[in-house]
Design an enzyme around this catalytic site. Structure first.
Site, mmCIF file in Angstrom:
data_model
loop_
_atom_site.group_PDB
_atom_site.id
_atom_site.type_symbol
_atom_site.label_atom_id
_atom_site.label_comp_id
_atom_site.label_asym_id
_atom_site.label_seq_id
_atom_site.Cartn_x
_atom_site.Cartn_y
_atom_site.Cartn_z
ATOM 1 N N CYS A 242 -5.853 0.020 6.965
ATOM 2 C CA CYS A 242 -5.678 0.486 5.578
ATOM 3 C C CYS A 242 -6.838 1.393 5.150
ATOM 4 O O CYS A 242 -7.994 0.955 5.113
ATOM 5 C CB CYS A 242 -5.576 -0.705 4.635
ATOM 6 S SG CYS A 242 -5.288 -0.215 2.921
ATOM 7 N N ARG B 275 2.967 4.702 6.474
ATOM 8 C CA ARG B 275 3.371 3.941 7.658
ATOM 9 C C ARG B 275 3.895 2.551 7.321
ATOM 10 O O ARG B 275 4.293 1.801 8.214
ATOM 11 C CB ARG B 275 2.176 3.823 8.626
ATOM 12 C CG ARG B 275 1.671 5.173 9.125
ATOM 13 C CD ARG B 275 0.307 5.052 9.764
ATOM 14 N NE ARG B 275 -0.729 4.602 8.804
ATOM 15 C CZ ARG B 275 -1.997 4.378 9.120
ATOM 16 N NH1 ARG B 275 -2.404 4.551 10.357
ATOM 17 N NH2 ARG B 275 -2.854 3.994 8.194
ATOM 18 N N HIS C 8 -2.116 -4.148 5.246
ATOM 19 C CA HIS C 8 -1.730 -3.635 6.567
ATOM 20 C C HIS C 8 -2.945 -3.215 7.379
ATOM 21 O O HIS C 8 -3.981 -2.862 6.803
ATOM 22 C CB HIS C 8 -0.757 -2.459 6.429
ATOM 23 C CG HIS C 8 -1.397 -1.223 5.846
ATOM 24 N ND1 HIS C 8 -1.877 -0.203 6.629
ATOM 25 C CD2 HIS C 8 -1.653 -0.865 4.562
ATOM 26 C CE1 HIS C 8 -2.384 0.742 5.849
ATOM 27 N NE2 HIS C 8 -2.265 0.367 4.597
ATOM 28 N N CYS D 177 0.840 -1.196 0.000
ATOM 29 C CA CYS D 177 0.000 0.000 0.000
ATOM 30 C C CYS D 177 0.878 1.250 0.000
ATOM 31 O O CYS D 177 2.005 1.241 0.489
ATOM 32 C CB CYS D 177 -0.904 0.004 1.227
ATOM 33 S SG CYS D 177 -2.054 1.415 1.267
HETATM 34 ZN ZN LIG Z 1 -3.357 1.008 2.996
#
Ligand SMILES: [Zn+2]
Length: 232
Positions: A125, A70, A122, A66
């Site tokens: 998201c 982070r 993750h 993604c």
């Molecule tokens: Zn994401």
């Protein structure tokens, strides 16, 4: 009529040689300074690395992740430049109709020679959170929210509505990774790669599905890995 000389069109700024736009942005100067420091440190720690990388790359990993700030793959994997080939987009999607993703995979499992493709979702998201809250696109013929972002996450909205029973965001995040793995496995690039490996040419590439937990900083394997046909 005279225009103010203090006003500069963006195009003119781009074209004026030597104009230091960075002077206006301390935040960007900080990035330049950090890069200078980093380049010096890596040169001191691994004197040959950058020189070697200037001649070519041979990463063993393709990371499909993604765009979320982070989840910076090379940082969380503690990798150096040259070790991870990367596709990152909204909600770590690998879509059959996405030439950017398919072209990148073709290049990665072809000339670049990666050995593992990792689709990684993750926690928290944003793409999945938004998709989770949207109505079923099948029944929204005149949806006014037709933007590039909404079009891009539509497969996740459809996925959310295809899942039976209660579907949490965490569940949707995992299911979206599974779809990504399935789409990579079904892609022309992957099929060709495995066909080459079957003829004894090229690498035997594996495809994996992982999820990263932002709070703990830990990766988790979903146990859905797929290898070349003889391993299935
Ligand atoms: Zn994401």
């Amino acid at each position: 009529m005279a225009h103010s000389h203090s006003h500069t069109e963006p195009q003119a700024q781009l074209q004026r040689p030597g104009h230091q736009v960075l002077d206006q942005f301390p935040q960007l100067q900080e990035l330049m300074a950090a890069n200078e420091k980093w380049a010096g440190e890596i040169k001191a720690r691994e004197p040959e690395l950058l020189e070697t990388l200037s001649k070519g790359q041979a990463p063993k990993i393709l990371w499909i992740g993604c765009a979320d700030s982070r989840v910076p793959e090379s940082v969380i994997l503690a990798r150096n430049p040259g070790e991870v080939f990367v596709l990152r987009n909204v909600a770590n999607q690998f879509r059959p109709d996405d030439d950017s993703a398919n072209g990148l995979l073709e290049y990665a499992v072809g000339p670049v020679g990666v050995e593992h493709v990792i689709v990684c979702g993750h926690s928290g998201c944003g793409g999945c959170v938004v998709a989770h809250g949207l109505p079923n696109p099948k029944f929204e013929e005149n949806d006014t929210s037709d933007t590039p972002l909404m079009r891009f996450i539509e497969p996740i909205v459809t996925l959310r509505h295809s899942l039976e029973g209660t579907c949490t965001v965490d569940k949707l995040i995992e299911e979206n990774v599974k779809v990504g793995v399935r789409n990579v496995v079904a892609s022309e690039a992957m099929r060709n790669s495995w066909a080459r490996a079957g003829r004894g040419e090229g690498k035997k590439v594996w495809v994996h599905g992982w999820v990263y937990d932002i709070k703990s900083g830990r990766l988790r394997d979903l146990g859905i890995s797929v290898g070349p046909p003889e391993h299935e």
